[in-house]
Design a protein around this motif. Structure first.
Motif, PDB file in Angstrom:
ATOM      1  N   UNK A 138       0.775  -1.111  -0.032  1.00  0.00           N
ATOM      2  CA  UNK A 138      -0.040   0.153   0.031  1.00  0.00           C
ATOM      3  C   UNK A 138       0.886   1.250   0.033  1.00  0.00           C
ATOM      4  N   UNK A 139       1.910   1.379   0.863  1.00  0.00           N
ATOM      5  CA  UNK A 139       2.626   2.576   1.079  1.00  0.00           C
ATOM      6  C   UNK A 139       4.030   2.254   1.313  1.00  0.00           C
ATOM      7  N   UNK A 140       4.745   3.526   1.374  1.00  0.00           N
ATOM      8  CA  UNK A 140       6.154   3.468   1.944  1.00  0.00           C
ATOM      9  C   UNK A 140       7.224   3.368   0.688  1.00  0.00           C
ATOM     10  N   UNK A 141       6.653   3.310  -0.715  1.00  0.00           N
ATOM     11  CA  UNK A 141       7.515   3.165  -1.871  1.00  0.00           C
ATOM     12  C   UNK A 141       8.401   4.263  -1.989  1.00  0.00           C
ATOM     13  N   UNK A 142       7.874   5.471  -1.913  1.00  0.00           N
ATOM     14  CA  UNK A 142       8.821   6.901  -2.189  1.00  0.00           C
ATOM     15  C   UNK A 142       9.951   6.757  -1.428  1.00  0.00           C
ATOM     16  N   UNK A 143       9.702   6.719  -0.021  1.00  0.00           N
ATOM     17  CA  UNK A 143      10.893   6.664   0.909  1.00  0.00           C
ATOM     18  C   UNK A 143      11.963   5.606   0.713  1.00  0.00           C
ATOM     19  N   UNK A 144      11.620   4.520   0.212  1.00  0.00           N
ATOM     20  CA  UNK A 144      12.369   3.331  -0.058  1.00  0.00           C
ATOM     21  C   UNK A 144      13.052   3.611  -1.428  1.00  0.00           C
ATOM     22  N   UNK A 145      12.270   4.466  -2.365  1.00  0.00           N
ATOM     23  CA  UNK A 145      12.997   4.691  -3.600  1.00  0.00           C
ATOM     24  C   UNK A 145      14.177   5.840  -3.529  1.00  0.00           C
ATOM     25  N   UNK A 146      13.765   6.841  -2.710  1.00  0.00           N
ATOM     26  CA  UNK A 146      14.949   7.677  -2.188  1.00  0.00           C
ATOM     27  C   UNK A 146      16.213   7.146  -1.752  1.00  0.00           C
ATOM     28  N   UNK A 147      15.905   6.100  -0.728  1.00  0.00           N
ATOM     29  CA  UNK A 147      16.984   5.330  -0.171  1.00  0.00           C
ATOM     30  C   UNK A 147      17.872   4.893  -1.245  1.00  0.00           C
ATOM     31  N   UNK A 148      17.337   4.057  -2.267  1.00  0.00           N
ATOM     32  CA  UNK A 148      18.192   3.262  -3.409  1.00  0.00           C
ATOM     33  C   UNK A 148      18.880   4.394  -4.155  1.00  0.00           C
ATOM     34  N   UNK A 149      17.936   5.384  -4.508  1.00  0.00           N
ATOM     35  CA  UNK A 149      18.512   6.397  -5.564  1.00  0.00           C
ATOM     36  C   UNK A 149      19.753   7.238  -5.102  1.00  0.00           C
ATOM     37  N   UNK A 163      22.302   5.758  -3.816  1.00  0.00           N
ATOM     38  CA  UNK A 163      23.676   5.145  -4.226  1.00  0.00           C
ATOM     39  C   UNK A 163      24.018   5.671  -5.716  1.00  0.00           C
ATOM     40  N   UNK A 164      23.209   5.715  -6.553  1.00  0.00           N
ATOM     41  CA  UNK A 164      23.362   6.346  -7.948  1.00  0.00           C
ATOM     42  C   UNK A 164      24.111   7.810  -8.156  1.00  0.00           C
ATOM     43  N   UNK A 165      23.281   8.643  -7.254  1.00  0.00           N
ATOM     44  CA  UNK A 165      23.535  10.140  -7.276  1.00  0.00           C
ATOM     45  C   UNK A 165      25.068  10.549  -6.746  1.00  0.00           C
ATOM     46  N   UNK A 166      25.539   9.617  -5.900  1.00  0.00           N
ATOM     47  CA  UNK A 166      26.907   9.726  -5.335  1.00  0.00           C
ATOM     48  C   UNK A 166      27.930   9.572  -6.471  1.00  0.00           C
ATOM     49  N   UNK A 167      27.685   8.715  -7.622  1.00  0.00           N
ATOM     50  CA  UNK A 167      28.562   8.242  -8.546  1.00  0.00           C
ATOM     51  C   UNK A 167      28.217   8.861  -9.811  1.00  0.00           C
ATOM     52  N   UNK A 168      27.930   9.981 -10.010  1.00  0.00           N
ATOM     53  CA  UNK A 168      27.485  10.539 -11.460  1.00  0.00           C
ATOM     54  C   UNK A 168      26.855   9.622 -12.331  1.00  0.00           C
ATOM     55  N   UNK A 169      25.872   8.948 -11.749  1.00  0.00           N
ATOM     56  CA  UNK A 169      25.053   7.923 -12.311  1.00  0.00           C
ATOM     57  C   UNK A 169      23.333   8.690 -12.674  1.00  0.00           C
ATOM     58  N   UNK A 170      23.128   9.048 -14.049  1.00  0.00           N
ATOM     59  CA  UNK A 170      21.890   9.363 -14.215  1.00  0.00           C
ATOM     60  C   UNK A 170      20.687   8.527 -13.716  1.00  0.00           C
ATOM     61  N   UNK A 171      19.732   9.136 -13.029  1.00  0.00           N
ATOM     62  CA  UNK A 171      18.390   8.098 -12.666  1.00  0.00           C
ATOM     63  C   UNK A 171      17.335   8.238 -13.642  1.00  0.00           C
TER      64      UNK A 171
END
Length: 207
Positions: A121-132, A134-142
């Protein structure tokens, strides 16, 4: 061109798998090869900050993380799929990503990254932020889609009824394929952007 897909669900054929299947199928239709690895049912411990990887270039724990590292280096993109637990990602995938991103020293610039979340039902967007992160610290486009990269349901058959969720997965696959192809063309014509390194801010005066 290839995308590595990590399924962090302990249920091999569950909701997360169904969502990732839809993305993978779309990527294949767009001419992008995919490889899916189920990691949610593996025994993956967290990082112990030993810094052995600084010397060896790989994690001191020689498990699936080091196997994935080789595949990640050779991939053009990565998708991390996870069920949502207490508005966060599966603990196994966080331990894996901590070690994978910290222990690997190859350039990740312009490898594209995406996360896919499944929740009842919920919680997806906070989990998404958690995973993203890893990408943004490595010059990886999301890679984004026409909605947040999530599906809803308690079983895989429930996800089948989430028509918008599956549509979002297909749009994610098309967007990812486009970005990989566009970056490939840009790399051939212009090369990768220059990434400055060497500066490390540490306030020893405590201010």
């Amino acid at each position: 061109m290839k995308v590595l897909i990590l399924n962090a669900s302990p249920r091999v054929n569950g909701c997360t798998a169904r969502a990732l299947e839809e993305v993978s199928k779309t990527l294949n239709e767009e001419g992008i090869e995919t490889e899916t690895i189920v990691v949610g049912n593996k025994d993956v411990r967290g990082c112990i900050a030993c810094n052995s990887c600084a010397k060896t270039g790989k994690c001191v724990f020689n498990d699936i993380v080091n196997d994935i590292a080789v595949k990640f280096e050779n991939a053009d993109g990565i998708i991390v799929g996870s069920p949502v637990y207490y508005a966060g990602s599966n603990g196994t995938i966080i331990s894996l990503l901590d070690r994978l991103f910290y222990s690997t020293h190859f350039d990740k610039t312009m490898k594209v990254g995406a996360c896919v979340l499944s929740s009842r039902r919920a919680g997806s967007t906070s989990a998404m932020d958690e995973i993203n992160k890893y990408f943004t610290i490595c010059s990886m486009p999301i890679v984004s889609s026409s909605y947040w990269n999530e599906v809803h349901g308690f079983t895989a058959s429930d996800v089948e009824k989430d028509k918008e969720g599956l549509q979002t997965m297909r749009n994610l696959g098309r967007n990812m394929a486009f970005m990989i192809k566009a970056i490939k063309l840009g790399k051939e014509k212009y090369g990768l952007p220059k990434i400055e390194k060497g500066e490390f801010t540490s306030f020893s005066d405590g201010l």
